[in-house]
Design a protein around this motif. Structure first.
Motif, PDB file in Angstrom:
ATOM      1  N   GLU A  80       0.897  -1.360  -0.193  1.00 50.87           N
ATOM      2  CA  GLU A  80      -0.126  -0.129  -0.036  1.00 50.87           C
ATOM      3  C   GLU A  80       0.853   1.322  -0.037  1.00 50.87           C
ATOM      4  O   GLU A  80       1.348   1.591   0.919  1.00 50.87           O
ATOM      5  CB  GLU A  80      -0.978   0.035   1.278  1.00 50.87           C
ATOM      6  N   VAL A  81       0.911   1.880  -1.170  1.00 48.83           N
ATOM      7  CA  VAL A  81       1.957   3.029  -1.325  1.00 48.83           C
ATOM      8  C   VAL A  81       1.231   4.287  -1.134  1.00 48.83           C
ATOM      9  O   VAL A  81      -0.045   4.476  -1.697  1.00 48.83           O
ATOM     10  CB  VAL A  81       2.478   2.821  -2.742  1.00 48.83           C
ATOM     11  N   ALA A  86      -2.096  10.228  -1.168  1.00 45.40           N
ATOM     12  CA  ALA A  86      -3.124   9.371  -1.447  1.00 45.40           C
ATOM     13  C   ALA A  86      -2.485   7.805  -1.373  1.00 45.40           C
ATOM     14  O   ALA A  86      -1.491   7.316  -1.810  1.00 45.40           O
ATOM     15  CB  ALA A  86      -3.950   9.562  -2.783  1.00 45.40           C
ATOM     16  N   ASP A  87      -3.330   6.960  -0.818  1.00 45.36           N
ATOM     17  CA  ASP A  87      -3.039   5.536  -0.829  1.00 45.36           C
ATOM     18  C   ASP A  87      -3.231   4.962  -2.141  1.00 45.36           C
ATOM     19  O   ASP A  87      -4.087   5.197  -2.431  1.00 45.36           O
ATOM     20  CB  ASP A  87      -3.451   4.713   0.470  1.00 45.36           C
ATOM     21  N   VAL A  88      -2.240   3.862  -2.355  1.00 40.59           N
ATOM     22  CA  VAL A  88      -2.576   3.268  -3.664  1.00 40.59           C
ATOM     23  C   VAL A  88      -2.362   1.623  -3.219  1.00 40.59           C
ATOM     24  O   VAL A  88      -1.141   1.435  -2.706  1.00 40.59           O
ATOM     25  CB  VAL A  88      -1.743   3.548  -4.941  1.00 40.59           C
ATOM     26  N   ILE A  89      -3.104   0.601  -3.557  1.00 35.64           N
ATOM     27  CA  ILE A  89      -2.662  -0.771  -3.244  1.00 35.64           C
ATOM     28  C   ILE A  89      -2.052  -1.220  -4.850  1.00 35.64           C
ATOM     29  O   ILE A  89      -2.763  -1.121  -5.672  1.00 35.64           O
ATOM     30  CB  ILE A  89      -3.776  -1.559  -2.756  1.00 35.64           C
ATOM     31  N   ALA A 122      -7.792   1.384  -5.790  1.00 38.66           N
ATOM     32  CA  ALA A 122      -7.840   2.682  -4.900  1.00 38.66           C
ATOM     33  C   ALA A 122      -8.538   2.218  -3.497  1.00 38.66           C
ATOM     34  O   ALA A 122      -9.697   1.846  -3.654  1.00 38.66           O
ATOM     35  CB  ALA A 122      -8.920   3.659  -5.698  1.00 38.66           C
ATOM     36  N   PRO A 123      -7.750   2.104  -2.570  1.00 37.49           N
ATOM     37  CA  PRO A 123      -8.430   1.957  -1.288  1.00 37.49           C
ATOM     38  C   PRO A 123      -9.373   2.815  -0.550  1.00 37.49           C
ATOM     39  O   PRO A 123      -8.883   4.072  -0.754  1.00 37.49           O
ATOM     40  CB  PRO A 123      -7.091   1.359  -0.318  1.00 37.49           C
ATOM     41  N   SER A 131      -5.567   8.318   4.317  1.00 36.51           N
ATOM     42  CA  SER A 131      -5.018   8.858   3.099  1.00 36.51           C
ATOM     43  C   SER A 131      -5.838   8.583   1.888  1.00 36.51           C
ATOM     44  O   SER A 131      -5.293   8.038   1.000  1.00 36.51           O
ATOM     45  CB  SER A 131      -3.521   8.760   3.014  1.00 36.51           C
ATOM     46  N   SER A 132      -6.937   8.740   2.144  1.00 33.15           N
ATOM     47  CA  SER A 132      -7.958   8.208   0.683  1.00 33.15           C
ATOM     48  C   SER A 132      -7.588   9.528  -0.456  1.00 33.15           C
ATOM     49  O   SER A 132      -7.622  10.839  -0.137  1.00 33.15           O
ATOM     50  CB  SER A 132      -9.508   8.363   1.379  1.00 33.15           C
TER      51      SER A 132
END
Length: 249
Positions: A80-81, A86-89, A122-123, A131-132
């Motif tokens: 999960e970066v 913003a977080d991205v899986i 996109a979590p 951090s959406s």
């Protein structure tokens, strides 16, 4: 692609998967259960595919991958970066690839280079905590293969409604996960895919893209809701601060 939200499937025609989970290996989050504890619970609940999504790091312990395989569980390398806040899986990546990602253009280049062998989610996109990505999802939608159906919802409080609309509008898969930070939170929220002829990373990613998918994500109970709010706002920040102090010390 068509995604349905229904009750858990029965029989051997479908398998349960969870692609957003944290363990105590996480360098940033304070989690109190190990990868092996996760595997034991996953086996007892009949899961066949997992992704341990550490923050800004790829879970790369070979002995855990070997133990998972011995249990009949496919463990997919993932992370999960955080990109531009913003977080991205990202599924099926290695640490060197994660280290090169600084922004969404870097992610686009990774996706262009890897093609369908990498998968991005996109979590919790429209949740205000964490951090959406929020409304920026529209500008970066080409960076994603799927949108997460977040586990944290009850009644009128359900930002997943917007996530569902966006997934439908842009033809993206909608995927339920647990985003588990506590062991008891794992197992109730997950996605099911048709059982593939051979359980491989490639077959799972193909199923996620073309469907059909079944989502299992029951609403929170009132006790779950209160407990989650306490954990997110009080307990977890305290644990993270304590972990940082111990790490520095």
């Amino acid at each position: 692609m068509r995604t349905n939200k229904i009750d858990p499937p029965q029989g051997d025609d479908w398998i349960k998967i969870d692609l957003h989970i944290h363990t105590l290996d996480d360098p940033k989050d304070a989690v109190d259960y190990s990868a092996h504890q996760l595997l034991e619970r996953a086996r007892s609940l009949g899961f066949r595919v997992l992704a341990i999504t550490l923050h800004d790091a790829v879970f790369d312990r070979p002995e855990v991958f070997a133990d998972a395989a011995a249990m009949g569980i496919l463990l997919i390398s993932a992370a999960e970066v955080r990109l531009c806040g913003a977080d991205v899986i990202i599924l099926n990546v290695i640490g060197e690839e994660i280290a090169e990602l600084k922004n969404f253009d870097d992610l686009r280049r990774l996706r262009s280079r890897r093609g369908n062998s990498v998968f991005t989610i996109a979590p919790h996109p429209f949740y205000v905590f964490g951090s959406s990505i929020g409304s920026r999802l529209f500008a970066e939608i080409d960076c994603f293969d799927a949108i997460e159906f977040c586990h944290f919802h009850k009644g009128l409080f359900n930002p997943n409604r917007r996530a569902k609309r966006v997934a439908s509008r842009f033809g993206k898969s909608l995927i339920a996960t647990s985003d588990a930070h506590r062991l008891h939170a794992f197992g109730r929220h997950y996605t099911s895919i048709p059982t593939p002829p051979e359980l491989t990373v490639e077959s799972v990613l193909t199923s996620l893209r073309v469907g059909p998918l079944m989502l299992t994500s029951p609403p929170c109970s009132l006790a779950d809701l209160v407990n989650a709010i306490y954990f997110v706002l009080l307990a977890h920040p305290f644990r993270r601060r304590r972990k940082r102090r111990l790490t520095r010390g």
